[in-house]
Design a protein around this motif. Structure first.
Motif, PDB file in Angstrom:
ATOM      1  N   THR A 135       0.859  -1.185   0.000  1.00 41.22           N
ATOM      2  CA  THR A 135       0.000   0.000   0.000  1.00 41.22           C
ATOM      3  C   THR A 135       0.893   1.232   0.000  1.00 41.22           C
ATOM      4  O   THR A 135       1.846   1.315   0.794  1.00 41.22           O
ATOM      5  CB  THR A 135      -0.923   0.034   1.229  1.00 41.22           C
ATOM      6  OG1 THR A 135      -1.728  -1.149   1.237  1.00 41.22           O
ATOM      7  CG2 THR A 135      -1.827   1.254   1.194  1.00 41.22           C
ATOM      8  N   HIS A 136       0.590   2.163  -0.876  1.00 40.00           N
ATOM      9  CA  HIS A 136       1.384   3.381  -0.970  1.00 40.00           C
ATOM     10  C   HIS A 136       0.442   4.564  -1.151  1.00 40.00           C
ATOM     11  O   HIS A 136      -0.595   4.448  -1.810  1.00 40.00           O
ATOM     12  CB  HIS A 136       2.359   3.298  -2.152  1.00 40.00           C
ATOM     13  CG  HIS A 136       3.416   4.346  -2.125  1.00 40.00           C
ATOM     14  ND1 HIS A 136       4.433   4.348  -1.203  1.00 40.00           N
ATOM     15  CD2 HIS A 136       3.617   5.458  -2.898  1.00 40.00           C
ATOM     16  CE1 HIS A 136       5.218   5.387  -1.405  1.00 40.00           C
ATOM     17  NE2 HIS A 136       4.744   6.079  -2.428  1.00 40.00           N
ATOM     18  N   TYR A 137       0.803   5.684  -0.524  1.00 36.52           N
ATOM     19  CA  TYR A 137      -0.010   6.892  -0.619  1.00 36.52           C
ATOM     20  C   TYR A 137       0.625   7.821  -1.643  1.00 36.52           C
ATOM     21  O   TYR A 137       1.807   8.161  -1.548  1.00 36.52           O
ATOM     22  CB  TYR A 137      -0.129   7.556   0.749  1.00 36.52           C
ATOM     23  CG  TYR A 137      -1.020   6.784   1.691  1.00 36.52           C
ATOM     24  CD1 TYR A 137      -2.341   7.155   1.886  1.00 36.52           C
ATOM     25  CD2 TYR A 137      -0.534   5.667   2.374  1.00 36.52           C
ATOM     26  CE1 TYR A 137      -3.163   6.434   2.740  1.00 36.52           C
ATOM     27  CE2 TYR A 137      -1.346   4.937   3.223  1.00 36.52           C
ATOM     28  CZ  TYR A 137      -2.658   5.326   3.399  1.00 36.52           C
ATOM     29  OH  TYR A 137      -3.470   4.615   4.234  1.00 36.52           O
ATOM     30  N   VAL A 138      -0.192   8.231  -2.608  1.00 37.86           N
ATOM     31  CA  VAL A 138       0.282   9.018  -3.746  1.00 37.86           C
ATOM     32  C   VAL A 138      -0.529  10.295  -3.835  1.00 37.86           C
ATOM     33  O   VAL A 138      -1.761  10.271  -3.674  1.00 37.86           O
ATOM     34  CB  VAL A 138       0.173   8.216  -5.056  1.00 37.86           C
ATOM     35  CG1 VAL A 138       0.769   8.999  -6.221  1.00 37.86           C
ATOM     36  CG2 VAL A 138       0.853   6.861  -4.915  1.00 37.86           C
ATOM     37  N   SER A 139       0.143  11.410  -4.089  1.00 35.07           N
ATOM     38  CA  SER A 139      -0.556  12.684  -4.213  1.00 35.07           C
ATOM     39  C   SER A 139      -1.444  12.686  -5.459  1.00 35.07           C
ATOM     40  O   SER A 139      -1.192  11.951  -6.431  1.00 35.07           O
ATOM     41  CB  SER A 139       0.437  13.837  -4.292  1.00 35.07           C
ATOM     42  OG  SER A 139       1.192  13.752  -5.485  1.00 35.07           O
ATOM     43  N   ALA A 140      -2.473  13.509  -5.426  1.00 29.07           N
ATOM     44  CA  ALA A 140      -3.401  13.581  -6.554  1.00 29.07           C
ATOM     45  C   ALA A 140      -2.685  14.043  -7.824  1.00 29.07           C
ATOM     46  O   ALA A 140      -3.019  13.596  -8.937  1.00 29.07           O
ATOM     47  CB  ALA A 140      -4.555  14.519  -6.209  1.00 29.07           C
ATOM     48  N   LYS A 141      -1.693  14.906  -7.667  1.00 29.48           N
ATOM     49  CA  LYS A 141      -0.938  15.381  -8.832  1.00 29.48           C
ATOM     50  C   LYS A 141      -0.187  14.245  -9.496  1.00 29.48           C
ATOM     51  O   LYS A 141      -0.194  14.099 -10.734  1.00 29.48           O
ATOM     52  CB  LYS A 141       0.023  16.487  -8.402  1.00 29.48           C
ATOM     53  CG  LYS A 141       0.866  17.036  -9.541  1.00 29.48           C
ATOM     54  CD  LYS A 141       1.821  18.099  -9.037  1.00 29.48           C
ATOM     55  CE  LYS A 141       2.704  18.611 -10.178  1.00 29.48           C
ATOM     56  NZ  LYS A 141       3.658  19.645  -9.702  1.00 29.48           N
ATOM     57  N   ASP A 142       0.488  13.399  -8.696  1.00 24.02           N
ATOM     58  CA  ASP A 142       1.226  12.277  -9.264  1.00 24.02           C
ATOM     59  C   ASP A 142       0.294  11.255  -9.901  1.00 24.02           C
ATOM     60  O   ASP A 142       0.648  10.635 -10.921  1.00 24.02           O
ATOM     61  CB  ASP A 142       2.071  11.609  -8.177  1.00 24.02           C
ATOM     62  CG  ASP A 142       3.273  12.451  -7.784  1.00 24.02           C
ATOM     63  OD1 ASP A 142       3.735  13.230  -8.630  1.00 24.02           O
ATOM     64  OD2 ASP A 142       3.738  12.339  -6.637  1.00 24.02           O
ATOM     65  N   VAL A 143      -0.862  11.049  -9.306  1.00 25.64           N
ATOM     66  CA  VAL A 143      -1.831  10.121  -9.903  1.00 25.64           C
ATOM     67  C   VAL A 143      -2.244  10.607 -11.282  1.00 25.64           C
ATOM     68  O   VAL A 143      -2.363   9.823 -12.242  1.00 25.64           O
ATOM     69  CB  VAL A 143      -3.051   9.957  -8.976  1.00 25.64           C
ATOM     70  CG1 VAL A 143      -4.194   9.237  -9.693  1.00 25.64           C
ATOM     71  CG2 VAL A 143      -2.664   9.198  -7.708  1.00 25.64           C
TER      72      VAL A 143
END
Length: 353
Positions: free
Chosen positions: A111-119
């Protein structure tokens, strides 16, 4: 006659003393705060960005082909109102990305948390494939990168090595900053420390009740302790919080003490005049741990003059001087009262000029 300490320490006196010196509510409040912070830590920990772990995987990690299983909103923020005063939908700040990869025939999940910009920029969506870095000794320790799978297949065609690729791949971030977790740990330790302090205070107060000794004491000082609060109008108002009482007494071992204690029993403290004799109950082994009986008990304890002279030591002379001074002041006050009344009295017929 010296009072029996067992008769003085009734259940009501014990309860009032413990509530004044170390209320159980203080212990409960700090323990509840510690539990609340611990729950937050448990929920927040998986979402914290850990740069140290990412750097360790860059140095020693291996690559594996990872497939995105699920992507969901993790951290959202309510957007501002529009000019039509309608609230629009919440704005997603960070996404929770779940993925899996296979190493040696065994499947691992991450599980990894990714910023909306990177997504948005890297087009991270369900079913997409990216490279994941994992620890060869423990593949459950892994992290998602934005490197496409095809770049790993092209390593043989270029001069780029796996080591250089590990240093160059981008590990997206979108979790909670690590300093937030550190702050939560400090709050947790502080809450435990506060609970421990109140438990220590309650245990210390309980020792007075287990090994008590009773002596007469002289009340030498009484200071009001106030707190300032600001009202809605911007003014400050002082509120009486309690009293700091100072007494002098001689223990059964013949040692003189002048000690202070704070009490929130305001009415009982205000009723004790300076220079009066009070009854002190102290811990036999540690006389500095004591209570003033008149603050908590309803029984009137009377000490004979012979007992005071025998048990108060040098404080008896101070007690006599304070009594004589109080008597002189009272006599002066009584002498001035009639003259003040006469000066304010208008002679009969003075207004009939």
């Amino acid at each position: 006659m010296m009072p029996d300490v067992s008769d003085l320490l009734t259940p009501d006196v014990r309860r009032r003393f413990l509530a004044d010196r170390a209320s159980i509510l203080g212990v409960v409040a700090f323990l509840a705060a510690a539990v609340a912070v611990l729950v937050v830590i448990v929920f927040v920990s998986p979402a914290v960005d850990n740069p140290a772990r990412y750097n360790a995987l860059r140095r020693n990690g291996r690559f594996a082909e990872a497939e995105i299983d699920e992507i969901s909103a993790a951290i959202t923020e309510g957007s501002s109102r529009s000019r039509y005063w309608r609230r629009s939908s919440e704005r997603v700040i960070s996404y929770r990305v779940r993925y899996h990869f296979t190493v040696g025939g065994e499947t691992y999940h991450g599980t990894h948390y990714v910023s909306a910009k990177d997504v948005r920029v890297h087009r991270i969506r369900k079913g997409a494939k990216f490279l994941a870095l994992y620890d060869p000794q423990d593949p459950s320790n892994n992290v998602l990168t934005t490197a496409p799978v095809s770049i790993l297949k092209e390593l043989g065609k270029t001069a780029q090595t796996v080591e250089s690729l590990r240093r160059q791949v981008y590990i997206p971030r979108g979790g909670v900053p690590s300093w937030v977790l550190l702050l939560l740990y400090f709050l947790f330790v502080g809450a435990l420390g506060g609970a421990g302090y109140w438990i220590w205070r309650r245990a210390k107060a309980g020792r007075v009740l287990k090994n008590p000794a009773v002596v007469p004491a002289l009340l030498t000082e009484r200071e009001a302790v106030t707190t300032r609060t600001r009202t809605s109008g911007g003014r400050y108002r002082e509120r009486l919080g309690g009293y700091r009482m100072r007494v002098g007494f001689v223990s059964h071992a013949g040692v003189s003490f002048e000690l202070s204690c704070y009490t929130r029993r305001r009415n009982e403290a205000a009723a004790l005049p300076l220079g009066s004799v009070v009854t002190v109950i102290y811990e036999e082994a540690h006389p500095k741990n004591f209570l003033i009986y008149e603050l908590y008990g309803e029984r009137v304890v009377k000490w004979s003059d012979e007992e005071l002279r025998a048990k108060m030591g040098g404080f008896y002379d101070l007690y006599r001087r304070m009594r004589e001074s109080a008597s002189v002041d009272q006599a002066r006050s009584d002498e001035q009262s009639p003259s003040d009344n006469d000066s304010r009295t208008t002679p009969k017929g003075a207004d009939n000029d």
